[in-house]
Write a protein that holds these residues in place. Structure first.
Motif, PDB file in Angstrom:
ATOM      1  N   SER B  11       0.861  -1.181   0.000  1.00 43.77           N
ATOM      2  CA  SER B  11       0.000   0.000   0.000  1.00 43.77           C
ATOM      3  C   SER B  11       0.894   1.227   0.000  1.00 43.77           C
ATOM      4  O   SER B  11       2.002   1.190   0.537  1.00 43.77           O
ATOM      5  CB  SER B  11      -0.881   0.036   1.245  1.00 43.77           C
ATOM      6  OG  SER B  11      -1.712  -1.097   1.273  1.00 43.77           O
ATOM      7  N   ALA B  12       0.420   2.295  -0.609  1.00 47.09           N
ATOM      8  CA  ALA B  12       1.192   3.537  -0.605  1.00 47.09           C
ATOM      9  C   ALA B  12       0.234   4.700  -0.662  1.00 47.09           C
ATOM     10  O   ALA B  12      -0.875   4.583  -1.200  1.00 47.09           O
ATOM     11  CB  ALA B  12       2.141   3.581  -1.795  1.00 47.09           C
ATOM     12  N   VAL B  17      -3.958  10.802   0.712  1.00 50.03           N
ATOM     13  CA  VAL B  17      -4.514  10.173  -0.487  1.00 50.03           C
ATOM     14  C   VAL B  17      -3.923   8.788  -0.687  1.00 50.03           C
ATOM     15  O   VAL B  17      -2.716   8.636  -0.852  1.00 50.03           O
ATOM     16  CB  VAL B  17      -4.254  11.047  -1.733  1.00 50.03           C
ATOM     17  CG1 VAL B  17      -4.892  10.422  -2.960  1.00 50.03           C
ATOM     18  CG2 VAL B  17      -4.764  12.450  -1.500  1.00 50.03           C
ATOM     19  N   ARG B  18      -4.777   7.796  -0.670  1.00 48.21           N
ATOM     20  CA  ARG B  18      -4.343   6.431  -0.898  1.00 48.21           C
ATOM     21  C   ARG B  18      -4.124   6.216  -2.393  1.00 48.21           C
ATOM     22  O   ARG B  18      -5.007   6.472  -3.191  1.00 48.21           O
ATOM     23  CB  ARG B  18      -5.438   5.456  -0.419  1.00 48.21           C
ATOM     24  CG  ARG B  18      -5.167   4.816   0.925  1.00 48.21           C
ATOM     25  CD  ARG B  18      -4.009   3.853   0.827  1.00 48.21           C
ATOM     26  NE  ARG B  18      -3.381   3.618   2.108  1.00 48.21           N
ATOM     27  CZ  ARG B  18      -3.793   2.691   2.978  1.00 48.21           C
ATOM     28  NH1 ARG B  18      -4.833   1.952   2.707  1.00 48.21           N
ATOM     29  NH2 ARG B  18      -3.149   2.526   4.100  1.00 48.21           N
ATOM     30  N   PRO B  56       6.418   2.371   0.277  1.00 49.66           N
ATOM     31  CA  PRO B  56       5.099   1.847   0.642  1.00 49.66           C
ATOM     32  C   PRO B  56       4.863   1.953   2.145  1.00 49.66           C
ATOM     33  O   PRO B  56       5.806   1.881   2.930  1.00 49.66           O
ATOM     34  CB  PRO B  56       5.154   0.389   0.187  1.00 49.66           C
ATOM     35  CG  PRO B  56       6.591   0.074  -0.005  1.00 49.66           C
ATOM     36  CD  PRO B  56       7.301   1.350  -0.274  1.00 49.66           C
ATOM     37  N   THR B  57       3.604   2.157   2.509  1.00 51.69           N
ATOM     38  CA  THR B  57       3.270   2.264   3.924  1.00 51.69           C
ATOM     39  C   THR B  57       3.052   0.894   4.538  1.00 51.69           C
ATOM     40  O   THR B  57       3.104   0.731   5.745  1.00 51.69           O
ATOM     41  CB  THR B  57       1.989   3.104   4.113  1.00 51.69           C
ATOM     42  OG1 THR B  57       0.990   2.597   3.219  1.00 51.69           O
ATOM     43  CG2 THR B  57       2.231   4.564   3.803  1.00 51.69           C
ATOM     44  N   GLY B 218      -6.074   1.691  -7.464  1.00 49.89           N
ATOM     45  CA  GLY B 218      -4.980   1.315  -6.585  1.00 49.89           C
ATOM     46  C   GLY B 218      -4.960  -0.134  -6.139  1.00 49.89           C
ATOM     47  O   GLY B 218      -4.114  -0.513  -5.346  1.00 49.89           O
ATOM     48  N   SER B 219      -5.895  -0.933  -6.633  1.00 51.01           N
ATOM     49  CA  SER B 219      -5.882  -2.350  -6.253  1.00 51.01           C
ATOM     50  C   SER B 219      -5.873  -3.214  -7.514  1.00 51.01           C
ATOM     51  O   SER B 219      -6.385  -2.811  -8.555  1.00 51.01           O
ATOM     52  CB  SER B 219      -7.123  -2.710  -5.441  1.00 51.01           C
ATOM     53  OG  SER B 219      -7.199  -1.892  -4.306  1.00 51.01           O
TER      54      SER B 219
END
Lengths: 323, 245
Positions: B11-12, B17-18, B56-57, B218-219
């Motif tokens: 995830s980032a 904002v994702r 990435p988070t 994003g996925s």
């Protein structure tokens, strides 16, 4: 071949400077000449960061002033000889440069420039409040007797400045022609892209800042003994920042010879005007020349040269060779 | 010789904002994998994560090379380049005020890449003859297609094993897009490259792809095991051919 030519020219330059101290009768030559040489070093050093890497440092005066006061401190506290003062000032400058380099992590363009101005104000304020080095009112300095073979202190300073010009230019030239310079030009053009191609951008910026800081600060050290007086207002004068920048831009930032020519042209003009008209007029001239060059020759003297004598092969620094 | 890129659960975000949410993806040695998605779905962010430009988070990104597993989320961009990863960035990002040759040389900035400069330069000029013709021209003065060639040539200068290509079609005419994609396919054949390409031009991208992923908001919305899989997938029809789901 070209390498040898450079070192021959450097040796000739220092010999000529020394020869002048032996044969010239009028000391004024050295007072004026020293200033020109000083600006050659400042412009050359500024250009390593401002020209090659494109980070416009407005804090030349912070480095210069810190150099002046490092010399004052070294002289007052330890009675250190001039060469040691210069060396220590250089190291202090390199450390400050490293710190400025860390700023580039977060700041680019105009924000970086503003931060460097803030830095110079902070350092100046600190010096103003430091009683040991004279505070706001400044400090009087006594010159020790000159070291042999010189019989006059100003002549000795003149030769030292000439040697520093050679050192600064040699380093700038090395940086420009090596992978360091190539990487810095990439940083100037597009930092993200530079990062992507494997350029260690932070390392290079820190290096450029430290080298630049070393010479800016080192050149401040002999200024204390040149004036035999140091006060914050003149040691941290914004004029140093503006001049170093203007000289580099007028000469051209792409090649090491640019700042050298720019400093020679501008500093000599200023010296001439100071003597013939007044010291205020030279600031006006600086401004006028900067405007003229920005409009007429944005790539400086180097750009003019390239426009009129188009080189056949490409220069590593890239000319204006649009088809 | 094993070489494998694995992204799992990445995830980032940019501030609040994702941009990427739990992305899992892998690229095996010798494959050409395409990451399909329209604008703003996180393709470029994923590419930036792979290069260490965006961290990435959550999740892991690992590169397995010759039996050693490297955590790409922990190492600096220049070290990722040294591992044999090269990016052709979106919008090309050339050094526009430097010459064509200087741009190529900068592609080989890493010390490890410098001994092979002469050979790689010859390869680049052979693959893209136009670059040889224009070696002293400033990169910014060339046409979009030529710039894209230079961007690819620059990435190839570091002798990469994994070539990341971010939207090679941006700003190019259909003919040039086709030529660029063909060229990437050729280079892959010639140098045994592994390629991960982010692209929104479905028809062009699948010409050289072995398989692909579709990324939406994003996925990863779909993983296609083959080009046929992708071509027949209803999601593709919905996103690219205007069919209503």
């Amino acid at each position: 071949m070209r390498g040898n030519g450079f070192w021959l020219a450097a040796a000739a330059f220092i010999s000529a400077a020394y020869g002048l101290t032996v044969f010239a009768t009028n000391d004024y030559v050295f007072f004026a000449g020293y200033i020109i040489l000083q600006f050659m070093v400042l412009a050359t050093a500024w250009n390593i960061l401002g020209g090659y890497a494109g980070y416009v440092n407005f804090g030349t005066n912070a480095f210069f002033g810190l150099g002046v006061y490092t010399a004052v401190f070294m002289a007052k506290a330890f009675g250190a000889p001039l060469l040691l003062q210069i060396l220590v000032a250089g190291l202090v400058g390199a450390v400050l440069g490293f710190a400025v380099g860390l700023l580039t992590l977060r700041m680019h363009g105009i924000f970086f420039s503003i931060a460097t101005i803030a830095m110079s104000i902070i350092i100046e304020t600190f010096i103003i409040n430091w009683k040991f080095v004279g505070g706001a009112s400044g400090v009087q300095l006594l010159r020790p007797p000159p070291t042999a073979p010189f019989d006059s202190y100003i002549r000795m300073l003149f030769v030292i400045a000439a040697v520093m010009v050679v050192l600064a230019v040699a380093v700038a030239r090395y940086v420009q022609n090596s992978w360091i310079g190539r990487g810095l030009r990439a940083v100037r053009d597009d930092e993200i892209a530079a990062e992507c191609t494997g350029v260690p951008t932070l390392q290079l910026k820190l290096l450029a800042c430290s080298i630049s800081g070393f010479f800016l600060c080192a050149m401040g050290a002999p200024a204390a003994m040149y004036l035999q007086y140091a006060d914050p207002a003149s040691a941290f004068n914004l004029n140093y920042s503006v001049s170093a920048l203007a000289m580099s831009l007028i000469g051209g930032t792409a090649h090491w010879i640019g700042p050298l020519l720019g400093a020679l042209l501008l500093a000599s003009t200023q010296q001439l005007l100071t003597v013939t008209i007044s010291s205020e007029v030279n600031v006006l001239v600086l401004g006028l020349m900067l405007v003229l060059f920005v409009v007429g020759a944005p790539d400086g003297l180097i750009g003019l040269y390239r426009r009129f004598f188009k080189p056949k092969s490409s220069d590593p620094s890239g000319g204006s060779s649009a088809p | 010789m094993a070489f494998k890129l694995t992204i799992s659960g990445a995830s980032a975000s940019y501030g609040a904002v994702r941009a990427l949410e739990n992305v899992t993806l892998n690229v095996q040695q010798g494959e050409t994998v395409v990451l399909l998605g329209t604008n703003g779905n996180g393709k470029s962010t994923l590419m930036k994560c792979l290069m260490g430009l965006v961290r990435p988070t959550a999740g892991t990104i690992t590169l397995e090379a010759d039996g050693v597993t490297h955590d790409l989320t922990k190492i600096a961009t220049e070290d990722i380049v040294a591992l044999g990863v090269a990016l052709v960035p979106e919008g090309r990002r050339l050094f526009s005020k430097l010459t064509v040759e200087e741009n190529l040389m900068l592609g080989a900035y890493r010390k490890e890449a410098r001994p092979a400069i002469a050979r790689n330069l010859a390869f680049a000029y052979e693959a893209f003859p136009i670059l040889a013709e224009r070696r002293t021209q400033l990169a910014g003065t060339m046409s979009g297609g030529q710039q894209q060639m230079l961007a690819i040539g620059r990435a190839m200068m570091s002798s990469p094993r994994l070539l990341l290509v971010d939207e090679p079609s941006v700003g190019l005419s259909p003919l040039l897009v086709s030529q660029t994609i063909t060229k990437i396919g050729e280079l892959r054949q010639k140098f045994g490259l592994t390629v991960l390409m982010a692209e929104q031009n479905f028809q062009q991208a699948v010409r050289i792809a072995d398989r692909g992923y579709i990324i939406v908001h994003g996925s990863i919305a779909y993983e296609g095991k083959s080009v046929e899989d992708l071509k027949t997938n209803p999601l593709v029809k919905q996103l690219y051919l205007g069919a209503v789901a």
